[in-house]
Design a protein around this motif. Sequence first.
Motif: not given
Length: 692
Positions: A401-408, A589-596, A621-624
């Motif tokens: 939902i917040t990934s710049k790469k996806f939005k592009d 939490g320990n995911n380096i790509m997403t907080t959510a 990528d997925v901002d909590i």
Amino acid sequence: MADLNQYMNKAFDYEEKGYVEEAIHLCSKCIQAFPEYKREIELEIAKINYRNGKERKALLQFLMLLDDTGDETISNLIIEAYYGAREQEFQKRYRENYKLLEEYSYFYGELHPLELRYYPIWTGENEIWYYDSAERIFQVIERYGFIMGELEDTIYLGSDLLWMEDLLILEKKTRMKEPFMDMENPLLLLYQKSHWELLCQTIDLKELMKFDRIIFHDDISRLERSLLTDGICFPVMVIGNRADTILQELGRLNNKMRQEYENYQTIIKEYYLQNRDTVVKNIKNGNPRILFITSRFTTALQYHVRDCKIAAERMGLETELQIEKDRLCTGQHNLSIFRQIAKFRPDLIFSIDHFRHEREWKDCLEGIVWVCWAQDAMPEIYSKETPAKLTDRDFLMTHYITSKKFKDIGYDAKCVIDAPIPANPYVYQPYQLNDAEKKKYSCDICFVCHSSNVESYIDKVAEKFPEQLQEKIRAIYRGYYDYVCETGELFYTEQEFELFIKGAFSYHYNMALTAEALDYFVEDMWRYFNDRVYRQMLVQWMLDAGFTNIKLWGNGWAMEEKYKEYAMGPAQNGETLSKIYQASKIVIGNNIMTTAAARAWETMLSGGFYMSNYIPEENDDVDIRKILEVDKDVIMFYNREDLIQKLHYYLEHEEERQKMIERGRKAALEKMTYDILMKRVLKEIGERLEEN
């Protein structure tokens, strides 16, 4: 006659004393002296051979006499001597095998044993003699001499194979060399009635069933059910007897499958052309029929589909699931999917990570609504060519939902629906833990992920390249790891890694990488290595700060000496993992790509305290923070010092910890369950179809 008896008795005396060859030689002389008793003497010679362990030779002699005389007593003698002596053994094994077959998943045949018609008489290294009690004749089966060709690790059909040695060789040679999850090649075994009865009397099928991939057919007519109905993969090779007949049957079944597929294709295309408006109407009215498509050869995805399906059913909707029957059905063949679509007539198809246009049969489903839930970085999802391939009936739920790469990428906002992965509150919920569970699961700090052994990972990467490059690669990877450990700072973007890798190779080794090599190292370090570095760093921070009541759940931790005492092994998803979260005072939490990550919602719904790691908003990528309010619904740590300070605070302030647990669970129940997700997504799809 008296003279003959005298000589024969002398021959029997020789036999009794162990002079078997002398006894037979004397009998042969008697044939010359008394030719009128030739057959009677030959019968005695056969008996002498039988009594003295030469069963095959005796059998052939008995059969020759039977052929010459047609004497029924010889036939009875053979049956009694060869079969009667082991009849109870054969029948017991036959019954025991059928009991096993009744419970075995891969048996296509008559479940109840019939009265035996075929009796095993003699089994040798290269032949089996048996008696057909209906035709009252003796028959021989010669061993099929097969040699495994180059096509190993593939799907074979073996026909009428009766020697255990052959079956075990075939089983070993046809296994998948690098199976994914529990996927395996099926090994099909096909028998005609006589050979099937003999197999069940002479071989313990338990020895073959233990491989859980051998498929038994007791008749060629059973192939249709296993291949067309149940979706077992078609064999690539056929070995054994009757190969031509079997290949002809496989050709017939393949043609039937193609014809049935084409018929369903026509039916489906006509239905959706005539019911385009009905499909939209059903969705807008909130009562669509939904077909969920997934694969058992996924980890979390099949469970996400399951939870969406259950949520839809709780809404009162009709649903069905398309998934491989078992681990031997590697891939869903089109007939299975079309058969289900034609009968169920869904208004909407729901799939994770795959679009309509990726299917070869996309054209006949133009009227249906297709929903793809993007959860992984699949090439088709991140291709800038994909948006142009979507129709006004294609919708893309996105976890990113917040990934710049996806939005592009350029997806039309009309087709995109924000859909971060939620959790199932019917699975992840507070449980009443018993004393044993409390003892096993309780801890101050819980860490759930697989081991992140940095050194072993570096070695695996380096070993993929020529020896002269390996130490250079190791040095560059270790250089990044040392930098992170010293500064606590990480790279979050591909661009940062590209600059680092190009600079390191150029400055230290005066080397310029090819574009292909550079892309490989950037992708590997950014997507895979960085995650391992981060997780190992977090655990080390906590241990260095003196925290010892830590439990590390996941594979591999016990293999590293410094983490061995904290290693708990893998945690089973579902109720067990929920209890682990609940019994732990703090889950990190320990995911380096997403907080959510889904772990956040699973922890909160389980009644656990979740502390989110920090990722800069532009790299998350997925901002909590777009879902929950930090410091109100969830706590976030920003660096080493902040993590240690907040661990101490919440371990020492139980009341504050409990308040945060309550707020987090309330927020997760209100925003991040599958029920909430499915209601919102179906409502949005209905509204957007209305606009179209």
